[in-house]
Motif scaffolding. Structure first.
Motif, PDB file in Angstrom:
ATOM      1  N   LEU A 153      -3.414   6.185   4.599  1.00  0.00           N
ATOM      2  CA  LEU A 153      -3.524   4.986   3.770  1.00  0.00           C
ATOM      3  C   LEU A 153      -4.156   3.813   4.497  1.00  0.00           C
ATOM      4  O   LEU A 153      -4.472   2.792   3.869  1.00  0.00           O
ATOM      5  CB  LEU A 153      -2.125   4.565   3.276  1.00  0.00           C
ATOM      6  CG  LEU A 153      -1.319   5.625   2.519  1.00  0.00           C
ATOM      7  CD1 LEU A 153       0.061   5.077   2.171  1.00  0.00           C
ATOM      8  CD2 LEU A 153      -2.059   6.067   1.272  1.00  0.00           C
TER       9      LEU A 153
ATOM     10  N   ARG B  23       0.826  -1.202   0.000  1.00  0.00           N
ATOM     11  CA  ARG B  23       0.000   0.000   0.000  1.00  0.00           C
ATOM     12  C   ARG B  23       0.863   1.256   0.000  1.00  0.00           C
ATOM     13  O   ARG B  23       0.551   2.247  -0.664  1.00  0.00           O
ATOM     14  CB  ARG B  23      -0.936  -0.027   1.204  1.00  0.00           C
ATOM     15  CG  ARG B  23      -2.161   0.869   1.049  1.00  0.00           C
ATOM     16  CD  ARG B  23      -3.178   0.599   2.135  1.00  0.00           C
ATOM     17  NE  ARG B  23      -3.753  -0.736   2.036  1.00  0.00           N
ATOM     18  CZ  ARG B  23      -4.650  -1.227   2.893  1.00  0.00           C
ATOM     19  NH1 ARG B  23      -5.069  -0.471   3.916  1.00  0.00           N
ATOM     20  NH2 ARG B  23      -5.109  -2.447   2.740  1.00  0.00           N
TER      21      ARG B  23
ATOM     22  N   ALA C  85       1.311   4.039  -3.198  1.00  0.00           N
ATOM     23  CA  ALA C  85       1.080   5.473  -2.978  1.00  0.00           C
ATOM     24  C   ALA C  85       2.313   6.297  -3.309  1.00  0.00           C
ATOM     25  O   ALA C  85       2.309   7.525  -3.126  1.00  0.00           O
ATOM     26  CB  ALA C  85       0.666   5.709  -1.525  1.00  0.00           C
TER      27      ALA C  85
END
Length: 459
Positions: free
Chosen positions: A95, A54, A58
């Protein structure tokens, strides 16, 4: 711990692979390619892989760092995986739903993935690179606040030991080593990054970590890293008791407590954590043996996946001082029961000045001590009632250790073993035999609290 025991064959393979790569001529890390190390994604928790993915999606860097990489290279199975990233805690928090930022001295993000919590830290920078309010030190050189951010290289240099400064990324499945940690794993060495004196002054708990890793991994402490330990040991007294309690759990409740204890004594650090125990075990063979047996017993239970509690360990480590103080009070004419209560209060209070003992542990600890006086009292229905006490099993185990250490003589431990194993009829017979032999276990005058009474003519 089995999870970090080195498999010699796999370690030899690792060493052979290390020799196949060379550090580039320009500055930077030693990068170990996928084919030259033994780490597999199958041994990494899905939660940690999810956090890394993740962050990378990003646009941030993400590495597994520290003990997780070290233990994977040693063919272990880490329980925890920490992630290092160039995202700030606030950026990373966006996130992960339900994530929270914790800590003041070091601000860290806790990202929850399923039932797992993954610790995410931002790359640390050099103190000189930060604003004055972001890096603060005490008069002794200890870091009080440190939220200066940096890059991957500065983060590696800021970590404590070389074997904890290894970074693994799923982006190419490489290991990045800025400090020679892979070589120190090969040499089985715990080596401080930078000046050991300066680093210990920044955070004296690093001295405890050096010993803990040496005991856990069965590594030696590199000569310059171990040299200042005894001299700087008094700095541990500047650490908050609550933090030291947490460190003691890691030191003594990780499956290598006995070896840790011996190393702590060697480097004269033990006396700053348990001063009353340290005083008692000097010249008192039974007190030293009781401490060792309690730690050995805890290690065995941990390796057998059995329940352990700090209450039992603290009871054993503080008991020699409590027992000595109780005997002094009895010699002054104070009955045994109140003497024990006063001694327990005094020694516990003295210990609290060094390490915290939460009530959920201090109360059971004192109950274990109290039962040492009650276990000999087995007449009538006392034995059956004692066996139903919630701390009976711990007190019984403690009694066995006291006998094994040589502190007390007799067969009381065996009697209680037989009593637990017997049926109702056998237990009644054992109690009757005590009464007929004059060993009913009625309290002596000296053990009573309050005024003395004449013994009754009959039971």
């Amino acid at each position: 711990m089995a999870a970090v025991n080195t498999d010699s064959r796999m370690l030899n393979n690792l060493i052979s692979s290390i020799k196949r790569w060379r550090k580039p001529a320009d500055k930077g890390p030693r990068v170990i390619a996928r084919n030259d190390h033994n780490i597999s994604r199958r041994d990494i928790s899905r939660a940690a892989l999810t956090v890394m993915k993740r962050l990378q999606e990003a646009g941030y860097q993400a590495y597994i760092v520290g003990g997780g990489v070290r233990d994977l290279m040693l063919s272990g199975h880490p329980k925890d995986f920490d992630i290092a990233t160039d995202a700030t805690p606030e950026q990373a928090k966006e996130l992960f739903r339900g994530a929270r930022i914790v800590g003041r001295r070091f601000r860290i993000l806790h990202a929850r993935i399923g039932r797992e919590v993954i610790e995410v830290t931002t790359f640390r920078g050099h103190h000189a690179d930060g604003e004055a309010h972001e890096a603060k030190q005490s008069e002794h050189g200890m870091l009080l606040r440190d939220n200066v951010y940096g890059d991957l290289e500065s983060d590696a240099i800021r970590r404590d030991f070389t074997v904890n400064a290894l970074y693994y990324t799923t982006n190419g499945f490489e290991i990045h080593d800025y400090t020679g940690g892979v070589e120190d794993i090969e040499k089985r060495l715990i080596r401080m990054i930078g000046s050991p004196v300066t680093r210990y002054k920044e955070d004296p708990v690093r001295m405890l970590r050096a010993v803990r890793f040496a005991a856990k991994l069965d590594f030696a402490i590199e000569s310059q890293t171990e040299a200042p330990l005894e001299e700087l040991g008094p700095l541990l007294r500047n650490i908050a008791p609550a933090r030291l309690f947490d460190e003691i759990l890691k030191l003594l409740m990780g499956g290598h407590g006995e070896r840790t204890f011996e190393l702590m004594r060697r480097y004269r650090l033990w006396q700053h954590l348990f001063p009353d125990n340290a005083a008692q075990i000097e010249g008192n063979t039974a007190a030293l043996e009781l401490s060792r047996l309690a730690l050995r017993n805890t290690d065995k239970r941990i390796h057998a996946d059995m329940r352990v509690t700090p209450a039992f360990l603290y009871a054993a480590l503080l008991w020699p001082a409590v027992n000595t103080e109780q005997q002094k009070l009895i010699a002054k004419g104070i009955p045994a029961a109140p003497a024990l209560a006063q001694a327990a209060q005094k020694i516990t209070s003295l210990q609290l000045a060094h390490t915290a003992i939460p009530k959920r542990f201090s109360i059971p600890m004192r109950e274990i001590w109290d039962l040492q006086q009650r276990l000999p009292q087995r007449g009538g229905s006392r034995a059956q009632r004692l066996m139903e006490h919630p701390r009976f099993r711990a007190a019984y185990d403690f009694l066995l250790l006291r006998e094994e250490s040589g502190e007390i003589d007799g067969n009381l431990g065996k009697w209680w073993t037989d009593f637990q194993q017997g049926d109702d009829e056998q237990r009644q017979q054992m109690v009757r035999m005590l009464q007929t032999s004059g060993g009913s276990g009625r309290r002596s005058r000296n053990s009573r609290g309050g005024r003395h009474r004449k013994p009754r003519a009959e039971q």
